[in-house]
Design a protein around this motif. Structure first.
Motif, short mmCIF file in Angstrom:
data_model
loop_
_atom_site.label_atom_id
_atom_site.label_comp_id
_atom_site.label_asym_id
_atom_site.label_seq_id
_atom_site.Cartn_x
_atom_site.Cartn_y
_atom_site.Cartn_z
N TRP A 54 1.52 -1.26 -0.03
CA TRP A 54 -0.13 -0.38 0.01
C TRP A 54 0.50 1.50 -0.22
CZ3 TRP A 54 -3.32 3.20 -1.53
CH2 TRP A 54 -3.58 3.92 -0.53
N GLU A 55 1.68 1.17 1.04
CA GLU A 55 2.84 2.30 1.23
C GLU A 55 3.27 2.86 -0.44
OE1 GLU A 55 5.55 1.63 4.15
OE2 GLU A 55 3.75 2.49 5.41
N LYS A 56 3.85 1.59 -1.53
CA LYS A 56 4.71 2.28 -2.75
C LYS A 56 3.46 2.79 -3.60
CE LYS A 56 7.81 -1.48 -1.80
NZ LYS A 56 8.29 -3.02 -2.94
N LEU A 57 1.79 2.17 -3.18
CA LEU A 57 1.44 2.49 -4.53
C LEU A 57 0.88 3.88 -3.37
CD1 LEU A 57 -1.59 -0.65 -4.31
CD2 LEU A 57 -0.74 0.32 -5.95
N GLU A 58 0.81 4.86 -2.92
CA GLU A 58 0.29 5.80 -1.97
C GLU A 58 1.75 6.61 -3.07
OE1 GLU A 58 -1.02 7.85 1.82
OE2 GLU A 58 0.47 6.57 1.98
N ALA A 59 2.37 6.20 -2.68
CA ALA A 59 3.02 7.03 -2.61
C ALA A 59 3.28 7.32 -4.90
CB ALA A 59 5.09 6.23 -2.94
N ALA A 60 2.60 6.76 -5.18
CA ALA A 60 2.60 6.50 -6.44
C ALA A 60 1.35 7.61 -7.04
CB ALA A 60 2.47 5.29 -7.35
N GLY A 61 0.43 8.47 -6.07
CA GLY A 61 -0.29 9.04 -5.89
C GLY A 61 -1.84 8.17 -5.66
N ALA A 62 -1.48 7.05 -5.39
CA ALA A 62 -2.91 6.61 -5.29
C ALA A 62 -4.03 7.19 -3.43
CB ALA A 62 -3.07 5.09 -4.53
N VAL A 63 -5.07 7.11 -3.79
CA VAL A 63 -6.54 7.71 -2.61
C VAL A 63 -6.94 6.13 -2.02
CG1 VAL A 63 -8.14 9.10 -1.61
CG2 VAL A 63 -6.31 10.21 -3.59
N PHE A 64 -7.07 6.38 -0.98
CA PHE A 64 -7.53 5.18 -0.27
C PHE A 64 -8.64 5.95 0.78
CE2 PHE A 64 -8.85 1.47 2.88
CZ PHE A 64 -8.85 0.51 2.16
N LEU A 65 -9.65 5.48 0.48
CA LEU A 65 -11.53 5.70 1.18
C LEU A 65 -11.67 4.55 2.02
CD1 LEU A 65 -12.86 7.64 -1.42
CD2 LEU A 65 -11.58 8.18 -0.24
N PRO A 66 -11.12 4.51 3.32
CA PRO A 66 -11.55 3.27 4.45
C PRO A 66 -13.06 3.67 4.32
CG PRO A 66 -10.80 5.10 5.98
CD PRO A 66 -11.11 5.63 4.26
N ALA A 67 -13.61 2.15 3.99
CA ALA A 67 -15.04 1.89 4.44
C ALA A 67 -15.46 2.06 6.12
CB ALA A 67 -15.33 0.22 4.05
N SER A 68 -15.97 3.21 6.39
CA SER A 68 -15.76 3.69 7.57
C SER A 68 -17.43 3.84 8.45
CB SER A 68 -15.28 4.58 8.19
OG SER A 68 -15.72 5.55 6.87
N GLY A 69 -18.08 3.29 7.89
CA GLY A 69 -19.47 3.01 8.00
C GLY A 69 -20.44 4.21 8.25
N PHE A 70 -21.23 4.20 8.76
CA PHE A 70 -22.37 5.89 9.08
C PHE A 70 -22.95 5.37 10.41
CE2 PHE A 70 -24.99 2.70 7.16
CZ PHE A 70 -26.74 2.99 8.51
N HIS A 71 -23.50 6.53 10.77
CA HIS A 71 -24.04 6.52 12.23
C HIS A 71 -25.24 7.06 11.83
CE1 HIS A 71 -25.08 10.35 14.21
NE2 HIS A 71 -22.73 10.98 13.61
N TYR A 72 -26.40 6.67 12.43
CA TYR A 72 -27.81 6.61 13.00
C TYR A 72 -28.31 6.94 14.23
CZ TYR A 72 -33.54 6.61 12.50
OH TYR A 72 -34.29 7.13 12.52
N GLY A 73 -28.75 8.35 14.41
CA GLY A 73 -28.36 8.76 16.03
C GLY A 73 -26.89 8.14 16.68
N SER A 74 -27.38 7.33 17.52
CA SER A 74 -26.09 6.84 18.47
C SER A 74 -25.89 5.34 18.27
CB SER A 74 -26.88 6.75 20.08
OG SER A 74 -27.49 5.90 19.73
N SER A 75 -26.29 4.64 16.54
CA SER A 75 -26.06 3.90 16.44
C SER A 75 -24.85 3.62 15.94
CB SER A 75 -26.80 2.63 16.53
OG SER A 75 -27.61 3.33 15.00
N ILE A 76 -24.34 2.60 15.75
CA ILE A 76 -23.35 2.39 14.10
C ILE A 76 -23.29 1.29 13.02
CG2 ILE A 76 -20.73 2.52 13.37
CD1 ILE A 76 -21.54 5.20 14.99
N HIS A 77 -22.68 1.42 12.49
CA HIS A 77 -23.39 0.68 11.13
C HIS A 77 -21.77 0.26 10.13
CE1 HIS A 77 -27.71 0.53 11.95
NE2 HIS A 77 -27.49 2.24 12.78
#
Length: 239
Positions: A168-191
């Motif tokens: 990954w660090e090599k891909l990042e150095a080549a310009g790659a962007v990574f968006l983590p699958a961080s989910g979402f919250h609805y009210g106080s619950s995380i999904h």
């Protein structure tokens, strides 16, 4: 963003620390707080999931678990205004997310889901979406596979392609962007942490909804999200 306009992505997702009232970026692109955004039914001291940033005082910057859309109403107040480090950051519009993910030249070959193993055993990992710049060269000893899995599961990211942290660090150095699958919250619950990636755009639809980028192991879409959902934010800087 267009073929004639470039942006630089921030080093990681936006974070907010309540105890100090300060904003920051995650130290790494793959970092996400996930279920740690909520502790005992309330927002934790440090969060990285936000309601849509309307201009009302009740939930400005989306720092709230309110499920009332009225608390997120008003004109957009860009999270980029919060950083205050002498640089101008901003949130991508819906058209810009669309350009990046589907309408730019060779878009299908410049996007792909993946898992990054953060330890050798793969017990700690980050699932997410990789975006590549318009012009780039893949590192010689790394193979990137564009596209999506045929399955919609947490494991499907890894089955489609998995990178070691060194790769990954090599891909990042080549310009790659990574968006983590961080989910979402609805009210106080995380999904759907490690399952879905939900990222706000700066584009409202009406008083109830705004556009966001939604991705999962088997696809990406431009979703109409209620403003009170807590989604991730990745800022950019115009070059």
């Amino acid at each position: 963003m267009s073929a004639n306009k470039q942006v630089k992505f921030s080093q990681g997702n936006l974070q907010y620390t309540k105890s100090t009232g300060t904003w920051s970026f995650a130290a790494q692109q793959y970092e996400m707080l996930g279920t740690a955004n909520v502790v005992d039914g309330v927002l934790a001291d440090k969060i990285d999931l936000f309601g849509w940033s309307g201009s009302t005082a009740t939930a400005k910057w989306g720092i709230s678990t309110s499920e009332d859309y009225k608390d997120y109403s008003g004109d957009f107040s860009d999270w980029g205004k919060t950083i205050g480090n002498g640089k101008t950051w901003r949130t991508l519009t819906n058209d810009e997310w669309t350009y990046l993910c589907s309408t730019r030249a060779n878009a299908a070959s410049l996007i792909g889901v993946a898992r990054i193993n953060l330890d050798k055993a793969g017990t700690t990992y980050a699932n997410g979406l990789i975006l590549l710049p318009d012009t780039w060269t893949c590192p010689e000893d790394v193979t990137f596979k564009s596209g999506f899995s045929s399955e919609w599961t947490v494991q499907a990211y890894a089955d489609y392609q998995t990178f070691t942290l060194e790769q990954w660090e090599k891909l990042e150095a080549a310009g790659a962007v990574f968006l983590p699958a961080s989910g979402f919250h609805y009210g106080s619950s995380i999904h759907y942490v490690q399952g879905d990636g939900d990222y706000w755009s700066a584009t409202p639809i009406d008083s109830y909804y705004a556009y966001c980028l939604l991705f999962y192991s088997n696809g990406a879409d431009w979703f109409n999200s209620n403003r009170y959902y807590g989604l991730a934010v990745r800022l950019v800087q115009d070059l």
